[in-house]
Design a protein around this motif. Structure first.
Motif: not given
Length: 206
Positions: A60-64, A69-78, A121-125, A127-131
Motif C-alpha cells: 500500500k505504501s508503494q501505491l501511495l 509522484r504523479h501528482a507532484n509531476d503534474e503540479l510542477y509541470a503546470r 505513511y510513506l517509507e523513508q526513501g 518520503r525523501q524523494r517526495l520532499v
C-alpha cells in the motif's frame, strides 16, 4: 469526499491496469485514509483481482508513493509552464504561478488532500524523494520572490517564509473548496493570487 472534485489523476497510457489501480488507490486513500483503505478496496475500485494488484504494487505504501509522484509531476509541470509563459516581471510570474497551482487543486482536489494528509505513511526513501519533488515546486516560488525583492517589486523582508506561506495557503484550498460555491474557478485563482501578492507587499493592479 462527495463535495470535492473527481479524483481521477493518472491518464491511461496503455500500461494494462496501472492507471485504473492508481486512480482507485487515490479514491480509496481520499475516502478512507491510508490506514482505513485496504488493498482489497483498491482492487475492487480498479475492477481487478487482488493478486493482479500485487503484481503491480507489492504494498500500500508503494501505491501511495506512486500516486503522489504523479501528482507532484503534474503540479510542477503546470506551475513551471505558467511561469515560463508569464511576463518578465516578478508580480506577473507570481500571479500566474498561483493561478496554475489553484487550477491543479481544483482539478485534483482529492490528490491535494491526500498529498497533505497521508505523506507521513510513506517509507523513508519514498518520503525523501517526495520532499525533493516538492522542493522543486517550492523553488519556483522562491525564485520569483527573490526576483521581486531584488527588483523592488516585493517589499517583504521575509522572502522564503512568504513563499512557504503562499504554498500552504493554496494547498489548504483543497479542504474548503466546493465546485458549487460562490467563487468560480477563475475568481478563486484571482483571489488567491491577490492574497499572495499582498503577503509579498506588492502593489496590486486595479
Amino acid at each position: 469526499m462527495n463535495s470535492r472534485s473527481p479524483s481521477t489523476l493518472i491518464a491511461d497510457t496503455g500500461r494494462g491496469n496501472e492507471a485504473a489501480i492508481l486512480n482507485a488507490a487515490l479514491e480509496a486513500f481520499g475516502t478512507k485514509g491510508f490506514n482505513g483503505a485496504s488493498m482489497r478496496d483498491v482492487a475492487k475500485g480498479a475492477g481487478t483481482g487482488l493478486s493482479n494488484l500485487y503484481n503491480y504494487f507489492p504494498s500500500k505504501s508503494q501505491l501511495l508513493a506512486e500516486v503522489l509522484r504523479h501528482a507532484n509531476d503534474e503540479l510542477y509541470a503546470r506551475v513551471r509552464r505558467a511561469v515560463e509563459e508569464a511576463g518578465d516581471d516578478a508580480a506577473s510570474r507570481m500571479r500566474e504561478a498561483v493561478r496554475a497551482y489553484v487550477g491543479f487543486v481544483v482539478d485534483h482536489q482529492v490528490a491535494t488532500v491526500v498529498a497533505t494528509s497521508e505523506v507521513r505513511y510513506l517509507e523513508q526513501g519514498d518520503r525523501q524523494r517526495l520532499v525533493a519533488e516538492r522542493d522543486a515546486t517550492q523553488a519556483l516560488f522562491e525564485e520569483i520572490v527573490a526576483q521581486g525583492i531584488a527588483g523592488g517589486e516585493f517589499r517583504t523582508p521575509y522572502g522564503k517564509d512568504a513563499a512557504r506561506a503562499i504554498l500552504s495557503m493554496i494547498a489548504a484550498v483543497a479542504y474548503w473548496y466546493h465546485r458549487d460555491g460562490r467563487l468560480s474557478r477563475g475568481q478563486l485563482a484571482e483571489q488567491q493570487a491577490r492574497y499572495a501578492l499582498a503577503m509579498l507587499e506588492a502593489p496590486l493592479a486595479n
